[in-house]
Design a protein around this motif. Structure first.
Motif, mmCIF file in Angstrom:
data_model
loop_
_atom_site.group_PDB
_atom_site.id
_atom_site.type_symbol
_atom_site.label_atom_id
_atom_site.label_comp_id
_atom_site.label_asym_id
_atom_site.label_seq_id
_atom_site.Cartn_x
_atom_site.Cartn_y
_atom_site.Cartn_z
ATOM 1 N N LYS A 183 -2.500 -10.918 12.111
ATOM 2 C CA LYS A 183 -1.133 -11.057 12.624
ATOM 3 C C LYS A 183 -0.701 -9.852 13.452
ATOM 4 O O LYS A 183 0.062 -9.997 14.404
ATOM 5 N N GLU A 184 -1.199 -8.656 13.142
ATOM 6 C CA GLU A 184 -0.856 -7.484 13.928
ATOM 7 C C GLU A 184 -1.416 -7.588 15.342
ATOM 8 O O GLU A 184 -0.738 -7.252 16.316
ATOM 9 N N LEU A 185 -2.647 -8.059 15.460
ATOM 10 C CA LEU A 185 -3.266 -8.216 16.773
ATOM 11 C C LEU A 185 -2.534 -9.268 17.598
ATOM 12 O O LEU A 185 -2.180 -9.029 18.760
ATOM 13 N N VAL A 186 -2.279 -10.415 17.002
ATOM 14 C CA VAL A 186 -1.597 -11.493 17.714
ATOM 15 C C VAL A 186 -0.165 -11.081 18.074
ATOM 16 O O VAL A 186 0.294 -11.291 19.205
ATOM 17 N N GLY A 187 0.543 -10.469 17.131
ATOM 18 C CA GLY A 187 1.910 -10.022 17.392
ATOM 19 C C GLY A 187 1.969 -8.969 18.478
ATOM 20 O O GLY A 187 2.819 -9.021 19.371
ATOM 21 N N GLY A 188 1.058 -8.006 18.428
ATOM 22 C CA GLY A 188 1.022 -6.963 19.447
ATOM 23 C C GLY A 188 0.708 -7.525 20.821
ATOM 24 O O GLY A 188 1.314 -7.129 21.823
ATOM 25 N N ALA A 189 -0.235 -8.458 20.884
ATOM 26 C CA ALA A 189 -0.569 -9.076 22.164
ATOM 27 C C ALA A 189 0.609 -9.868 22.712
ATOM 28 O O ALA A 189 0.885 -9.847 23.920
ATOM 29 N N ALA A 190 1.330 -10.548 21.830
ATOM 30 C CA ALA A 190 2.494 -11.329 22.267
ATOM 31 C C ALA A 190 3.593 -10.419 22.801
ATOM 32 O O ALA A 190 4.163 -10.678 23.868
ATOM 33 N N VAL A 191 3.881 -9.338 22.086
ATOM 34 C CA VAL A 191 4.916 -8.400 22.537
ATOM 35 C C VAL A 191 4.509 -7.765 23.866
ATOM 36 O O VAL A 191 5.322 -7.635 24.788
ATOM 37 N N PHE A 192 3.242 -7.386 23.985
ATOM 38 C CA PHE A 192 2.739 -6.805 25.231
ATOM 39 C C PHE A 192 2.909 -7.788 26.385
ATOM 40 O O PHE A 192 3.427 -7.435 27.449
ATOM 41 N N GLY A 193 2.499 -9.024 26.187
ATOM 42 C CA GLY A 193 2.591 -10.032 27.236
ATOM 43 C C GLY A 193 4.025 -10.361 27.621
ATOM 44 O O GLY A 193 4.349 -10.490 28.810
ATOM 45 N N ILE A 194 4.876 -10.472 26.632
ATOM 46 C CA ILE A 194 6.294 -10.763 26.905
ATOM 47 C C ILE A 194 6.924 -9.599 27.670
ATOM 48 O O ILE A 194 7.642 -9.802 28.653
ATOM 49 N N GLY A 195 6.647 -8.380 27.230
ATOM 50 C CA GLY A 195 7.192 -7.205 27.917
ATOM 51 C C GLY A 195 6.695 -7.104 29.351
ATOM 52 O O GLY A 195 7.461 -6.809 30.271
ATOM 53 N N TRP A 196 5.424 -7.383 29.555
ATOM 54 C CA TRP A 196 4.853 -7.343 30.898
ATOM 55 C C TRP A 196 5.509 -8.409 31.765
ATOM 56 O O TRP A 196 5.869 -8.181 32.919
ATOM 57 N N GLY A 197 5.698 -9.597 31.200
ATOM 58 C CA GLY A 197 6.318 -10.688 31.949
ATOM 59 C C GLY A 197 7.767 -10.413 32.315
ATOM 60 O O GLY A 197 8.212 -10.708 33.423
ATOM 61 N N ILE A 198 8.505 -9.829 31.386
ATOM 62 C CA ILE A 198 9.922 -9.538 31.643
ATOM 63 C C ILE A 198 10.069 -8.392 32.634
ATOM 64 O O ILE A 198 10.854 -8.470 33.578
ATOM 65 N N ALA A 199 9.319 -7.321 32.422
ATOM 66 C CA ALA A 199 9.491 -6.120 33.234
ATOM 67 C C ALA A 199 8.698 -6.159 34.537
ATOM 68 O O ALA A 199 9.064 -5.503 35.503
ATOM 69 N N GLY A 200 7.598 -6.893 34.546
ATOM 70 C CA GLY A 200 6.759 -6.917 35.732
ATOM 71 C C GLY A 200 5.866 -5.704 35.871
ATOM 72 O O GLY A 200 5.303 -5.453 36.929
ATOM 73 N N PHE A 201 5.736 -4.935 34.801
ATOM 74 C CA PHE A 201 4.889 -3.739 34.793
ATOM 75 C C PHE A 201 3.908 -3.817 33.647
ATOM 76 O O PHE A 201 4.266 -4.179 32.527
ATOM 77 N N CYS A 202 2.681 -3.424 33.913
ATOM 78 C CA CYS A 202 1.740 -3.115 32.842
ATOM 79 C C CYS A 202 2.053 -1.665 32.461
ATOM 80 O O CYS A 202 2.289 -0.834 33.352
ATOM 81 N N PRO A 203 2.107 -1.328 31.182
ATOM 82 C CA PRO A 203 2.438 0.057 30.819
ATOM 83 C C PRO A 203 1.549 1.097 31.495
ATOM 84 O O PRO A 203 2.022 2.145 31.916
ATOM 85 N N GLY A 204 0.268 0.820 31.632
ATOM 86 C CA GLY A 204 -0.618 1.777 32.289
ATOM 87 C C GLY A 204 -0.290 1.959 33.759
ATOM 88 O O GLY A 204 -0.380 3.051 34.304
ATOM 89 N N GLY A 205 0.099 0.890 34.418
ATOM 90 C CA GLY A 205 0.449 0.973 35.830
ATOM 91 C C GLY A 205 1.816 1.578 36.082
ATOM 92 O O GLY A 205 2.119 2.011 37.195
ATOM 93 N N ALA A 206 2.649 1.608 35.068
ATOM 94 C CA ALA A 206 3.999 2.159 35.232
ATOM 95 C C ALA A 206 3.970 3.674 35.373
ATOM 96 O O ALA A 206 4.830 4.243 36.044
ATOM 97 N N ILE A 207 2.993 4.328 34.772
ATOM 98 C CA ILE A 207 2.927 5.791 34.836
ATOM 99 C C ILE A 207 2.751 6.261 36.286
ATOM 100 O O ILE A 207 3.552 7.061 36.770
ATOM 101 N N PRO A 208 1.746 5.769 37.014
ATOM 102 C CA PRO A 208 1.655 6.207 38.412
ATOM 103 C C PRO A 208 2.813 5.697 39.271
ATOM 104 O O PRO A 208 3.177 6.314 40.265
ATOM 105 N N ALA A 209 3.414 4.568 38.874
ATOM 106 C CA ALA A 209 4.546 4.028 39.635
ATOM 107 C C ALA A 209 5.778 4.919 39.542
ATOM 108 O O ALA A 209 6.699 4.773 40.344
ATOM 109 N N LEU A 210 5.800 5.834 38.582
ATOM 110 C CA LEU A 210 6.917 6.779 38.495
ATOM 111 C C LEU A 210 7.068 7.565 39.800
ATOM 112 O O LEU A 210 8.172 7.909 40.197
ATOM 113 N N GLY A 211 5.963 7.815 40.463
ATOM 114 C CA GLY A 211 5.991 8.576 41.702
ATOM 115 C C GLY A 211 6.517 7.806 42.900
ATOM 116 O O GLY A 211 6.737 8.380 43.961
ATOM 117 N N LEU A 212 6.731 6.509 42.755
ATOM 118 C CA LEU A 212 7.204 5.702 43.882
ATOM 119 C C LEU A 212 8.709 5.762 44.058
ATOM 120 O O LEU A 212 9.230 5.357 45.090
#
Length: 84
Positions: A23-52
């Motif tokens: 359940k931790e794996l499935v829950g974490g994947a769901a939260v990650f996917g929902i957050g990515w879908g809402i925000a439009g950012f992958c957390p890893g890609g957001a770090i370099p995007a700070l410079g934009l």
């Protein structure tokens, strides 16, 4: 550019040993996917995007950091409940 025997800053590579889908794996994947879908950012890609200079990027990165802090706090509390 061949395969390395060990990482640059560690003695050896370490791979996860846990193979179960729980359940931790499935829950974490769901939260990650929902957050990515809402925000439009992958957390890893957001770090370099700070410079934009987009105003939403620091807010997103702060929310990711806050989520990590809350998740660690909750996991610690759930794993070791306080005894009265």
């Amino acid at each position: 550019f061949g395969c390395r025997k060990a990482p640059v800053f560690e003695a050896a590579f370490t791979l996860p040993t846990k193979r179960a889908i729980d359940k931790e794996l499935v829950g974490g994947a769901a939260v990650f996917g929902i957050g990515w879908g809402i925000a439009g950012f992958c957390p890893g890609g957001a770090i370099p995007a700070l410079g934009l200079g987009y105003s939403a990027t620091p807010i997103f990165v702060a929310a990711v950091i806050a989520g990590i802090v809350v998740a660690r706090f909750a996991r610690t509390r759930l794993a070791h409940p306080a005894t009265a």
